[in-house]
Every structure is written in C-alpha cells, then in structure tokens.
Motif scaffolding. Structure first.
Motif: not given
Length: 529
Positions: A168-173, A194-197, A206-211, A216-217
């Motif tokens: 399991e990889h959780h989105l931070n913040s 690899n972008e997540l919005r 929130k905008k993040a990158s899977f890599m 991700f934690s």
C-alpha cells in the motif's frame, strides 16, 4: 391483422437492438467507461456482502431536498459492504483515467469513512458476496474522518515485481474532508506521465507524482540498500558524546547549602497598610436561612467576602517581609562537561543491498474489475451518487456540471437562508436590501458558469460588510465579461461537440449538437463497461 402485428413487433425489437448497439458505440467513443447514477434501484446490479460483520442496511433514497436518488447508509455504528462488478476489467496503466463520485454527509461525519475501493479481478482471491475489508483493491479513494484523521484518501496497491508482494502506498498530505452537510464531488485524475490530481467540487486540491518519494509513503520504488537486520552493536561501543571532567574540583568557597531565596532586609512596609483589617469579612447582607437547624446543620456562619477597605489600601493584615533571590546561591556543584575521548558516534547497522529493490518508469497497477464500498461509520445519512470511470477529463467535468452543481447551488442557497435565520447580528436596513439585489443578480442566466463564484463573493461580503463596495466592483467585472463576450462573438453555427452523459430515467445519455436546421439531436445510451 395478427400477422401484421407480429411483423410490427419484430420490427420494433430489431430497431431496439440496433439503437442499443448504436448507443453503446457512442458511449464507448465518448470516454465514459462506467457510470452509475442510481436513478434506478441498485438491487438488480449491486451485490450486498453477506459477511456477518457487515450488517448495515443500504437504501435507494432521494438526497434530502432533491428529486435525485442515491445509495444511502441508513444506520449508525455499522459496517457496510456492497459491490458492483464491471462487465469488463478496466486497464488503468495506459492513458488518462478519471475516477469520480459524489457523497453527501447529510448528518455530518464525526467518525467514519465514505470512500470507494476499485477492486482487482476476482482471481486475486475474493467474491462479491464475501466482499470485506480484506478484498484486494488497486485504488482506494475518498473521504475518511475520525479523531485526528481527516483526509481524502488516495491509496494504491502496487505489486513488487521482484517479490510479488502488494504494498500500500498512501498519498502524503491529502486534502481534508469538507465539514458541511452538502453534496460534494471527488475526482482523481491519473495521467500517463505519472501525474495525479485530486479535485473537490472541480477545484484542484492536490497534485502529486506517483514516482515521487515525497508524495507517496512508502515510496513506490524501494531503497537500493537497507540496514542489515543481523548486524549487532558491539558491547564496547561508546555513544556518550560528553563526560564530566575527571580533573575538575569543586571550589573551596562553593556553598551548596546556601538557600535560593532570602528575606529582603531592605524592604519596608508600605504607607497606609491596614494591619488590623482582615482580608475577608463576613458578608453583612447574608441572612441565616429559615430552615437552618443548628443541631443538625451546626452553627450557622455568614459567607466571607473581600474586605472593601482593602481595595484602596496597599494591603491588609499582618505585613511580612518579602523574599528575594540569594546572590550567594550556587546550588549543587557539578563538574563541567568535556568531549569524551572514547566517543565513537551513534551506532547504525551497516547497509546491505535491498533484495526488494526494483526500477520502473511508472506504476503497474492491476485492472479494476469492480467498484466496492466497504466502510465503517458512526453516522447514518451518507449518500453515494454518480460514480464514474472515464478516459476523458471533460466527461467528468460535464457530469459535475449536470448532476452535482445544480444540487450544490440549491444547498448553498438553503444554507444561506438558515444562517440568516439563526444569526443574532443579521444585516439590517440598506445593507440587507443591497445583498437581496446582489443575490438576484447572481441568478441572471448570463452568468452561466460564473454563478457559483458570484455566490461565493456575495457570501464573503455578508460575513465582512466592510468590503461590500469591493465585492460590488468585482461582481460588475464578472457580469460585464460575459456580456462583452456575447457582443463580440461572431454569429456562427455551433460546431459539433460531445456532451457528457446526463441522467435520464436512470440511463446515461450522450447529447450531440449538430448543425441541422431542426436543432439538437439527443441520443440516450447506457454502458457499464
């Protein structure tokens, strides 16, 4: 006559088949992979878990104040589990994938979840009637709130290609859950770069990158090396950085028994000090209760109050010399600290190669074969609606505009009315008249998509009446902009566009607007996978 009727029935049946096939083709090309509006009862297509822990009852119910139906959590302090199998597993590694759904916490949410699980194929070890919290999923997305937890979860289950284990990889913040009881729409957009919005009500939160290891934690890619679990700290390892100086000696004049404070011999009693007046006196207005029994209750004594004579005097009662810091106080003597000559640093186990380390350019998630809601909640009244999987962001936006926004605007207006009714400091006179006019302006059709923003500006002005003038100027800009756009737009026929599915009697509809003189053509379609 009978033969004619039979031929007519056959012809109608064939037409229905052709229309259905054509509708499926249009829906497939529109970018809609799955859409559930709950306009019709869920019992025919959704499967309720039969696991003994999941006793919560689901209802097909209208959202409070609307004619729109959804899937309702009906009881408090229950576990709920229900699943919808897709006709075909959805690949989520290629192209854009949009996950979207509505929830309305009609009774608030103090402790519970309102999230969705996008389940892996059943070959991974689960069945719909045994669906529970251990059923394997690829993505978990949605609100969760209890105690210190207040977030919109986004979790991926990713398979380690080296070990075959899922992690399991959780989105931070992650974003926080809206704290009201109105309808909200949650959108997750997964892109091939690899972008997540994460969007709430269409607004990016929130905008993040899977890599990214910061987003991700734990990080999707494990570390190259790990501490050796078999490495042991040597018994003679010295981690003490400083030690008392062994050569230091206590000075001869160091008095460890000197008190911290001593009497201030220079202090003098202030003038006007009332030595004979107590700080408290009996309350002269107190009266012994009529039902007081001296034998049972004891001798009655009047309650004490502060002596009024002491209020203007520097003090009352016996004057005592105050204390002051003792200049000779030194306390317990300790040898000064020096660097430890034997200090070896903080011990850490040696690093060894991580057998679970791998490298990939992007996540490799398992296909989504079903959508499940598996939650525990202390609140009832949670309503799920308009669940969407799409390959086009515009489809999700259109769904929001057609299904969520009209309800939300009504709820915002109702909330404003309630707030005004309960407010003790409601607006009066000319201010109230001004805001009444502003809300009428907000209902003008020309504002179109600007309506929600206009209402937010007016509500902000109501909370801070001192900025009303600035709000009116802002509104003028918002209103003039669409007017200018109308005046400057060339009178051309509309180009062909595809509008996202709309609710229409429980079916997903795709509207096509063409250039025919007869006006728009509407085709109704339905597709679950």
């Amino acid at each position: 006559m009978e033969e004619c009727k039979r031929k007519m029935c056959c012809l109608q049946f064939c037409c229905l088949i052709l229309i259905s096939l054509f509708a499926l083709e249009i829906c497939a090309s529109s970018g809609t992979v799955f859409y559930e509006s709950f306009d019709e009862s869920f019992e025919e297509s959704w499967i309720v878990s039969e696991k003994e822990d999941y006793l919560g009852v689901w209802n097909h119910s209208k959202s409070e104040g609307h004619d729109d139906y959804g899937l309702l959590v009906t009881e408090k302090a229950r576990k709920y589990a229900i699943v919808k199998e897709l006709h075909k597993p959805v690949e989520i590694n290629d192209g854009i994938v949009v996950l979207q759904f509505e929830t309305r916490l009609q009774n608030g949410l103090e402790c519970g979840g309102a999230y969705l699980k996008y389940l892996r194929p059943q070959e991974s070890g689960w069945t719909p009637k045994q669906f529970d919290n251990k059923s394997p999923y690829s993505i978990m997305f949605g609100p969760d709130k209890c105690g210190a937890t207040n977030k919109v979860h986004f979790i991926i289950n990713h398979k380690n290609p080296k070990t075959g284990k899922f992690v399991e990889h959780h989105l931070n913040s992650p974003p926080v859950v809206p704290s009201d009881k109105m309808s909200h729409v949650y959108t997750a957009i997964l892109k091939p770069d690899n972008e997540l919005r994460i969007l709430i009500d269409g607004e990016e939160k929130k905008k993040a990158s899977f890599m990214s290891s910061e987003d991700f934690s734990p990080s999707l890619i494990p570390p190259k090396t790990i501490p050796d679990p078999d490495d042991k700290k040597p018994e003679d390892w010295d981690e003490v950085e400083t030690i008392p100086d062994p050569d230091a000696k206590k000075p001869d004049d160091w008095d460890e028994n000197a008190p911290r404070e001593i009497l201030d011999e220079d202090a003098k009693k202030p003038d006007g000090w009332l030595d004979d007046e107590p700080e408290e006196i009996d309350d002269p207005d107190a009266v012994k209760p009529d039902d007081w029994d001296d034998e049972e209750d004891g001798e009655w004594e009047a309650p004490k109050i502060d002596n009024p004579k002491c209020e203007t005097a520097p003090g009352c009662g016996e004057w005592k010399r105050p204390m002051k810091k003792n200049p000779d106080y030194k306390g317990k003597w300790h040898a000064p600290l020096i660097d430890n000559p034997n200090y070896m640093g903080i011990w850490k186990p040696r690093e060894i190669p991580n057998v679970e380390y791998f490298e990939v350019d992007k996540p490799n998630l398992e296909p989504v074969a079903a959508i499940g809601i598996e939650i525990w909640t202390m609140q009832d009244g949670i309503l799920f609606d308009n669940i969407l999987i799409a390959s086009d962001e515009k489809i999700a936006e259109s769904i929001r505009d057609d299904t969520w926004k009209p309800k939300f605007l009504v709820e915002k207006a109702n909330q404003r009315v309630q707030e005004q009714a309960t407010s003790l400091d409601g607006l009066k006179g000319i201010q109230k008249s001004v805001f009444d006019v502003l809300y009428k302006i907000a209902d003008l059709p020309i504002l179109g998509d600007h309506k929600l923003k206009v209402m937010e500006l007016i509500e902000e002005a109501e909370k801070k009446p001192t900025i009303t003038l600035g709000i009116i100027v802002s509104l003028a800009v918002v209103i003039v902009s669409p007017l200018l756009k109308i005046l400057l737009t060339n009178k051309k026929k509309p180009a062909k566009v595809t509008v996202a599915p709309k609710k229409d009697g429980g079916k997903t509809s795709t509207n096509e607007v063409g250039e025919d003189a007869g006006g728009p053509r509407r085709r109704n379609t339905r597709r679950d996978g």
